[in-house]
Design a protein around this motif. Structure first.
Motif, short mmCIF file in Angstrom:
data_model
loop_
_atom_site.label_atom_id
_atom_site.label_comp_id
_atom_site.label_asym_id
_atom_site.label_seq_id
_atom_site.Cartn_x
_atom_site.Cartn_y
_atom_site.Cartn_z
N PHE A 107 16.96 24.13 -16.28
CA PHE A 107 18.26 23.49 -16.52
C PHE A 107 18.95 23.16 -15.20
N GLU A 108 18.86 24.07 -14.25
CA GLU A 108 19.52 23.85 -12.96
C GLU A 108 18.75 22.86 -12.09
N GLU A 109 17.41 22.85 -12.25
CA GLU A 109 16.60 21.96 -11.41
C GLU A 109 16.79 20.50 -11.75
N PRO B 72 0.81 -1.23 0.00
CA PRO B 72 0.00 0.00 0.00
C PRO B 72 0.84 1.28 0.00
N PHE B 73 2.16 1.14 0.28
CA PHE B 73 3.03 2.31 0.33
C PHE B 73 3.83 2.38 -0.97
N ARG B 74 3.79 3.54 -1.63
CA ARG B 74 4.42 3.65 -2.95
C ARG B 74 5.42 4.80 -2.99
N PRO B 75 6.51 4.63 -3.74
CA PRO B 75 7.46 5.74 -3.92
C PRO B 75 6.91 6.76 -4.90
N LEU B 76 7.44 7.97 -4.85
CA LEU B 76 7.02 9.02 -5.77
C LEU B 76 8.22 9.54 -6.55
N THR B 77 8.05 9.72 -7.84
CA THR B 77 9.05 10.38 -8.67
C THR B 77 8.34 11.46 -9.44
N ILE B 78 8.59 12.70 -9.06
CA ILE B 78 7.80 13.80 -9.61
C ILE B 78 8.65 14.91 -10.19
N GLY B 79 9.94 14.98 -9.84
CA GLY B 79 10.80 16.09 -10.22
C GLY B 79 10.87 16.31 -11.71
N GLY B 80 11.10 17.53 -12.11
CA GLY B 80 11.22 17.86 -13.52
C GLY B 80 11.01 19.34 -13.75
N LYS B 81 10.45 19.70 -14.89
CA LYS B 81 10.23 21.10 -15.20
C LYS B 81 9.11 21.66 -14.32
N ALA B 82 9.22 22.96 -14.05
CA ALA B 82 8.30 23.60 -13.10
C ALA B 82 6.84 23.40 -13.50
N LEU B 83 6.53 23.57 -14.79
CA LEU B 83 5.14 23.43 -15.25
C LEU B 83 4.63 22.02 -15.03
N PHE C 167 19.56 19.05 -12.51
CA PHE C 167 20.88 18.55 -12.10
C PHE C 167 20.67 17.44 -11.08
N PRO C 168 21.17 16.23 -11.33
CA PRO C 168 20.80 15.08 -10.50
C PRO C 168 21.51 14.97 -9.17
N PHE C 169 22.44 15.89 -8.86
CA PHE C 169 23.20 15.78 -7.62
C PHE C 169 22.98 17.02 -6.75
N ASP C 170 23.50 16.95 -5.53
CA ASP C 170 23.40 18.07 -4.61
C ASP C 170 24.57 19.02 -4.84
N GLU C 171 24.27 20.31 -5.07
CA GLU C 171 25.37 21.27 -5.15
C GLU C 171 25.95 21.49 -3.75
N THR C 172 27.26 21.69 -3.69
CA THR C 172 27.87 22.07 -2.42
C THR C 172 27.70 23.56 -2.23
N ALA D 171 12.64 18.51 -2.24
CA ALA D 171 13.68 17.71 -2.89
C ALA D 171 13.09 16.85 -4.00
N ASP D 172 11.83 16.42 -3.85
CA ASP D 172 11.16 15.66 -4.91
C ASP D 172 10.77 16.58 -6.07
N LEU D 173 10.31 17.77 -5.73
CA LEU D 173 9.85 18.69 -6.76
C LEU D 173 11.00 19.26 -7.58
N PHE D 174 12.08 19.59 -6.88
CA PHE D 174 13.22 20.22 -7.55
C PHE D 174 14.50 19.47 -7.16
N PRO D 175 14.77 18.31 -7.77
CA PRO D 175 15.98 17.54 -7.44
C PRO D 175 17.21 18.40 -7.62
N GLY D 176 18.18 18.19 -6.70
CA GLY D 176 19.40 18.98 -6.79
C GLY D 176 19.38 20.18 -5.86
#
Length: 800
Positions: free
Chosen positions: A569-571, A346-357, A573-578, A429-434
């Motif tokens: 373009f910046e959103e 009953p518990f599901r992961p979410l993948t939602i990140g991408g372009k703002a629109l 980016f698949p990693f965390d900026e320092t 973090a899900d909405l705007f990865p990176g």
């Protein structure tokens, strides 16, 4: 907390069903379940998992949890784990000796297989220091040496200490900065952190906890005990030479790499004792079983291969838990089994990140089906998300309401999930990865200071007195006040004591070799030499200033603020900026948006993210109708940049081309023609880009990677290009002239000195050629998806 109030009843209902296996817990639902178990049972929790993504999620949500990491170094290699791995081990072990019921420990299954020391042994290896308490500098220095710390003249790196009279400098492996302990008649007068480069004190501290470097108290008795255990355990005739060598190392206290063998002097395995009150959460039991089984087989193979060849190794049968013993450990505790990710539930992961629109549309669609909780970490982040929701016409509230609105919840949970048919939990973090939070890096150290390279006997240059020989640090007492001084010896054995507070007057001598003539304090020759050099430098500086003044007065492009495309373009980016990357990006954008042309140097070690920072600047230029040239010193590096840019820009309609000897003559001509027509947005290449036939009519930005590797003629050509365009130079090792121009302000500088999250520093080992060790190292690197470079010193034997 609304999230706990909503989620905890789901956990209770599932546990009441008395099912054999709890459903998978995606995202931060695993963190919430750990919190639920801790509150429900009143016991400390031990999470056992081989799932690296699960560990990352829990660590991101709860940075202070204890971690017992995977064992990556095999016993026969006699290599020590990285200090960062040791620090995690020692922190977890010390916490396990406390009676706290609020701790959560995450353990890799392989971490539970070796022997564990008892609480008394663990606690004896830690040093706790409190201001105003009693402390013997001599006794503490002796104990640090027994715990594996190296005695040195100047403390620079973790694992070192230095004693000078009543002052003790230590760089504990568990701290980000070394500490200086000053005593007054065996009473601690002050504890301060200090900069390992400049050696200047920074922050006053009340207490300091010092972790050991190894789980072994290096006393004569323990050395003898360990050597005797080696003789008993490794008495095979095949191991005679290895045994003799290891016994000699033990007797001389050279214990680097013996970490797997310290348990030989422990009476028993104390795993059960340390975890006797814990509630166990066993995450993916089949994955744990297969991981532990593979590790034990690897240890067995290591042992079976090492012994016949005369190498010492550990028999897993007598030195590690078996699979049956591991399962008995699980069954002897109250525990819950959790199914592996991917199992239906009953518990599901979410993948939602991408372009703002797309993000806004997904939130709206989800809200129409079920309630949505959006997690933010702070009030400021909540305000930014409120603006985003408002701009996209999505209703929101800070408190539960009847109407369909996104509920904003302040929480440290950073990964979303969905409880089928009930609600969805999202995070920024899900909405705007990176854009995930990054640990704050230590303040910048003096990047240009070279005091850390100076050791007694080295030659130095004093700004006022000339060339001297450095003899070491001394503590001087004047008018009942003491201060540390550098002892400098000049010609004729004349001596000057320079206070550390005036270190800026000193730099390391950079001569070209041969005999060094010390300056005389009784002669004026040094002053004459200074005046002559100052005159020559002034002439050169005047020429440089004229050149750069023209650039400052020139009118630049003045790019507009970031567009929606830039943010997208910046959103993605698949990693965390320092933090350093974020700072550098802001500085570069500020330069590009100003009327004056940018001329900035971006410094950072290999792998610290300079290319990503440069690509943000490239996108900004191309997004505003300008062309970009990326100049690399070698064909291979140019090709690597070409591949990286192609991958990073693939979602955007930008034309990227390369000019180098990897490109055919016909393709080069086509590229030159289209570049001249303004059809190529990004042109990447070697010094070929500096040829006169390369015409870039809308050139707005020049990226120069490793500028110091280009020759004088190439740099003259670059000057012709630099009249009024933006210039960004990248370098891991800038030449002194370039650095000096940055210091003088002729060229702006940005520094990236914090590594990416969880990156370990490089460990270098000097060992006798050993095929087994090399084989294991290669296999380990390939297993983790890394690369291996094997450098051989003879062409004729390179394939053997």
């Amino acid at each position: 907390m609304n999230l706990k109030r909503i989620v905890f009843p789901f956990f209770s209902s599932r546990l009441n069903r008395d099912e054999e296996m709890f459903p998978p817990l995606p995202g931060s639902l695993l963190t919430l379940f750990l919190t639920y178990l801790k509150e429900k049972t009143g016991k400390p929790i031990l999470l056992i998992t081989a799932d690296e993504s699960a560990v990352r999620t829990v660590k991101r949500d709860m940075p202070q949890i204890n971690v017992l990491p995977e064992i990556a170094v095999l016993p026969s290699s006699f290599l020590s784990p990285h200090l960062k791995i040791k620090r995690q081990w020692f922190h977890a072990l010390k916490t396990l000796t406390s009676s706290s019921t609020s701790t959560i420990t995450v353990a890799h299954p392989t971490a539970l297989l070796p022997w564990f020391p008892d609480s008394k042994t663990i606690l004896s290896l830690f040093i706790s220091v409190t201001s105003k308490s009693e402390l013997s500098v001599m006794s503490t220095a002796e104990k640090l040496a027994r715990l594996g710390y190296d005695s040195t003249d100047v403390v620079r790196v973790r694992g070192q200490f230095s004693r000078r009279g009543d002052i003790l400098d230590i760089f504990p492996i568990n701290l980000d900065a070394p500490v200086r302990i000053e005593t007054d008649f065996d009473t601690i007068a002050s504890i301060r952190s200090f900069d390992p480069i400049s050696q200047r004190s920074m922050t006053e501290l009340e207490t300091v906890e010092i972790y050991p470097v190894r789980l072994f108290h290096d006393t004569p008795e323990n050395r003898e005990h360990l050597a005797d255990q080696f003789s008993r355990e490794f008495s095979s005739p095949d191991l005679e030479l290895s045994l003799e060598e290891k016994r000699r190392l033990i007797q001389h206290g050279e214990l680097e790499g013996f970490d797997h063998y310290f348990h030989l002097i422990w009476k028993e395995n104390n795993l059960e004792t340390l975890f006797k009150n814990h509630f166990l959460l066993i995450h993916n039991p089949s994955g744990i079983h297969s991981t532990a089984e593979a590790f034990l087989m690897k240890i067995a193979n290591d042992y079976e291969q090492a012994t016949p060849q005369g190498y010492i190794g550990l028999d897993p049968v007598s030195h590690f838990l078996s699979l049956d013993e591991l399962h008995s450990f699980f069954n002897s505790h109250d525990h819950t089994l959790v199914a592996a990710s991917g199992t239906p539930g009953p518990f599901r992961p979410l993948t939602i990140g991408g372009k703002a629109l797309a993000v806004a549309e997904t939130i709206s669609a989800t809200l129409r089906k079920m309630p949505v909780i959006l997690g933010v970490r702070s009030k400021g982040e909540g305000e930014r998300i409120e603006n985003f929701l408002f701009e996209n016409g999505i209703a929101y509230s800070r408190k539960p309401v009847e109407r369909k609105a996104v509920l904003l919840e302040e929480t440290q949970c950073r990964t979303g999930f969905e409880i089928e048919g009930h609600f969805s939990f999202l995070t920024t973090a899900d909405l705007f990865p990176g854009k995930r939070g990054e640990r704050r890096s230590p303040a910048h150290t003096p990047f240009f200071s070279d005091f850390s390279d100076i050791k007694p006997g080295d030659h130095v240059v004093h700004m006022d007195y000339g060339i001297a020989r450095y003899e070491g640090l001394r503590t001087m007492s004047v008018d009942e006040a003491s201060e540390e001084c550098l002892e400098l010896v000049f010609h004729g054995e004349s001596r000057v004591m320079l206070p550390v507070s005036r270190l800026h007057l000193l730099q390391k001598y950079q001569g070209s070799g041969g005999t060094v003539q010390l300056s005389s304090l009784r002669s004026s020759s040094w002053q004459k030499t200074r005046k002559r050099i100052q005159k020559e430098v002034s002439q050169y500086a005047e020429e440089l200033l004229t050149l750069y003044a023209r650039r400052k007065l020139a009118k630049g492009i003045a790019f507009p603020p970031d567009s929606i495309w830039q943010r997208e373009f910046e959103e993605i980016f698949p990693f965390d900026e320092t933090e350093d990357q974020v700072q550098a990006i802001e500085e570069i954008k500020k330069d590009m948006e100003s009327p004056a042309p940018m001329d900035r140097l971006l410094c950072g070690d290999v792998g610290f993210g300079k290319t990503e920072v440069a690509m943000r600047a490239v996108f900004k230029a191309v997004d505003n109708g300008r062309q970009v040239m990326v100049l690399a010193p070698t064909t291979v590096l140019a090709f690597q940049h070409y591949q990286t840019f192609q991958e990073r820009f693939r979602r955007f309609p930008m034309e990227i081309r390369m000019l180098s000897r990897f490109v055919s003559e016909a393709q080069q001509k086509k590229t030159l023609k289209e570049t001249g027509a303004g059809k190529v947005d990004i042109l990447i290449g070697t010094h070929r880009l500096l040829s006169k036939d390369v015409i870039v009519p809308k050139l707005g930005l020049l990226i120069v990677d490793e500028e110091q590797k280009f020759g004088v003629l190439h740099k003259e050509r670059m000057k012709m290009l630099k009249q009024n365009i933006e210039v960004l130079s990248l370098s891991a090792t800038p030449i002194p002239r370039t650095l000096n121009m940055s210091v003088m302000g002729l060229k702006d500088i940005s520094i990236i000195e914090s590594p990416p999250r969880d990156r370990l520093a490089i460990n270098t080992y000097h060992i006798v050629f050993d095929p087994l060790t090399i084989s294991e190292a290669i296999q380990f690197e390939l297993k983790r998806g890394g690369q291996v470079y094997f450098v051989n010193n003879h062409v004729r034997t390179i394939e053997t």
